[in-house]
Design a protein around this motif. Structure first.
Motif, short mmCIF file in Angstrom:
data_model
loop_
_atom_site.label_atom_id
_atom_site.label_comp_id
_atom_site.label_asym_id
_atom_site.label_seq_id
_atom_site.Cartn_x
_atom_site.Cartn_y
_atom_site.Cartn_z
N ARG A 1 86.20 5.96 -43.51
CA ARG A 1 86.22 7.29 -44.16
C ARG A 1 86.53 8.38 -43.16
N LEU B 1 85.62 15.58 -48.77
CA LEU B 1 85.34 14.52 -49.73
C LEU B 1 84.00 14.77 -50.42
N VAL C 1 85.05 6.39 -54.79
CA VAL C 1 86.42 6.35 -54.29
C VAL C 1 86.58 5.11 -53.41
N HIS D 1 89.45 3.40 -50.86
CA HIS D 1 90.71 3.60 -50.15
C HIS D 1 90.99 2.33 -49.36
N GLU E 1 80.74 7.79 -52.87
CA GLU E 1 80.02 7.28 -54.04
C GLU E 1 78.85 8.20 -54.33
N LEU F 1 94.58 4.42 -53.44
CA LEU F 1 93.29 4.91 -53.92
C LEU F 1 92.94 4.34 -55.29
N ILE G 1 89.97 5.70 -57.95
CA ILE G 1 88.95 6.73 -58.15
C ILE G 1 88.34 6.54 -59.53
N ARG H 1 85.41 7.80 -62.35
CA ARG H 1 84.48 8.84 -62.80
C ARG H 1 83.93 8.43 -64.16
N GLY I 1 90.33 13.72 -58.68
CA GLY I 1 91.35 12.91 -58.02
C GLY I 1 92.21 13.72 -57.07
N VAL J 1 90.26 14.56 -53.94
CA VAL J 1 90.14 13.41 -53.04
C VAL J 1 91.42 13.25 -52.23
#
Length: 456
Positions: free
Chosen positions: A136, A145, A165, A167, A174, A413, A415, A417, A432, A435
């Motif tokens: 990260r 973030l 998220v 990656h 989170e 990515l 993402i 929600r 999004g 991010v």
């Protein structure tokens, strides 16, 4: 005395006439039974599958959907029997939902035709993903973030329950609302449709189906409509009148909340267009697609659940999934999959990994291209397209009340929600975009490394 008798007769006649009128209208045939069904079904699943407090489940998820029926509907939650019962005025349109281990909750319309003792043991929980702080910090501005997640959770009325998220397949962010955590299975609503098209990819990869073959659906064959293909159903071009308005008066509400055999109901809808001619978002399409796929998954409900797990969920580590069936035993492929936010993200990550898990090819390598090929500008097959504010290659799992899972290949990515949002935007596309904005510009770091490699 005679006048009193006539008054009583008149009142009785008005009551009977009014009841007959209501019972024959969409209010009596669909709206009130659907409202009672929604209350019982959602209270059962949110309490016994998701583990939410019953009062919170009703306040956040259920009551906002009921409209004027809210004050008419009673609810009884039996935590010992793991059943819920609702009714209008406590008497009419009574609906009961029953929880079964591994199968979640089912609305039971005919107890004599329902095996309340059937269970399918859940697999052992998957190991939780932990935030990879080194990754990260190397690839994101961690403060930016965090700020993106702050906004997702602090906007009044959104009721965000979970956001995370991935990656490059690594967890980098989170967060969960109070009372929810990384082990909480959350309702995806129509994100389940993305699971359906993903499992179609599993069957294609195994050589079991042709997406454009006619005659795959036994329910459609029974009404002489073999020409509607699995591709038509998953692309929402089946041509049937199963309109989905989410207003309690529509065929979708009737199917989900009042029908014991949803696939048979879906197949019975009138034909409005030839297959492939017109796009119309309808859960009846996905219900029929799922029932057709179940022909390749075994003879019993237990067989089908175990096949779904063995061929898709367990290879991905998605051991939290509860996939609920209707009373007839058909899995509810359009709306009723529960999974942790991490497991919803694992489903999206499969697409970024070209359909592979280790050495195993789970879905075809080109399945992202298939689901992302537009049927209409905003929809492919089981995934939504052209999400405002996100890269053009984004494909999205989306569900009612603000469920979102964005798969963004160009940014590597995923993402997710999840929430209980109604009457306002969920803010997921903005999450999004925030991010993506939090990503560090790696080009300055990559260029010297590439130059050194070239010199070497």
């Amino acid at each position: 005395m005679r006048r009193l008798v006539w008054v009583i007769v008149l009142i009785a006649a008005l009551f009977v006439g009014g009841w007959l009128y209501v019972s024959q209208s969409t209010w009596g045939r669909i709206y009130l039974p659907s409202g009672a069904g929604l209350t019982a079904k959602q209270a059962c699943s949110l309490t016994f599958v998701s583990g939410l407090d019953p009062e919170r489940a009703q306040t956040d998820y259920i009551d906002p959907l009921l409209g004027p029926a809210k004050s008419l509907i009673s609810l009884d939650v039996d935590t010992e029997a793991r059943t819920t019962t609702s009714a209008i005025f406590g008497l009419f349109y009574r609906q009961t939902a029953v929880f079964r281990d591994g199968l979640g909750c089912t609305l039971v319309h005919d107890p004599d035709q329902f095996d309340a003792d059937l269970t399918v043991p859940m697999p052992l929980p998957s190991a939780l993903m932990e935030i990879d702080t080194a990754w990260r910090d190397a690839h994101f501005d961690a403060d930016a973030l965090d700020a993106a997640l702050d906004t997702a959770f602090t906007e009044d009325g959104r009721n965000t329950l979970a956001a995370l998220v991935l990656h490059d397949g690594r967890l980098v962010a989170e967060r969960y609302a109070d009372g929810v955590d990384a082990r909480s299975p959350l309702l995806g609503w129509s994100m389940t449709k993305s699971t359906a098209v993903t499992f179609a990819g599993v069957l294609v990869e195994r050589g079991l189906i042709d997406m454009r073959a006619e005659g795959l659906s036994p329910d459609l064959n029974a009404v002489d409509r073999p020409d509607i293909t699995l591709d038509d159903m998953l692309r929402m071009t089946g041509g049937l009148d199963g309109f989905e308005l989410n207003n309690g008066h529509d065929p979708n509400s009737e199917m989900l909340m009042t029908q014991a055999d949803m696939a048979a109901y879906a197949a019975s809808r009138n034909k409005l267009h030839e297959p492939g001619e017109e796009w119309s978002y309808q859960s009846v399409n996905t219900i029929l697609a799922g029932a057709a796929m179940e022909e390749f998954m075994g003879d019993t409900l237990t067989d089908r659940v175990e096949t779904l797990r063995a061929w898709l969920f367990e290879p991905l580590g998605m051991n939290s999934v509860v996939f609920e069936p209707d009373q007839s035993g058909t899995l509810q492929w359009s709306s009723y999959m529960y999974a942790t936010a991490q497991d919803w993200a694992r489903l999206g990550q499969l697409y970024l990994d070209n359909g592979r898990v280790g050495d195993a090819q789970i879905i075809p390598p080109n399945w992202l291209t298939y689901v992302g090929t537009p049927t209409v500008d905003w929809y492919g097959s089981g995934f939504w397209l052209n999400i405002e504010g996100l890269p053009a290659d984004t494909v999205a799992m989306q569900g009612f009340q603000g469920q979102h899972g964005f798969v963004i290949p160009s940014e590597d990515l995923v993402i997710v929600r999840m929430g209980a949002t109604l009457g306002m935007e969920s803010g997921a596309p903005e999450l999004g975009a925030a991010v993506i904005a939090a990503k560090r510009d790696m080009s300055d770091l990559e260029a010297p490394a590439e130059a050194q490699a070239a010199e070497g």
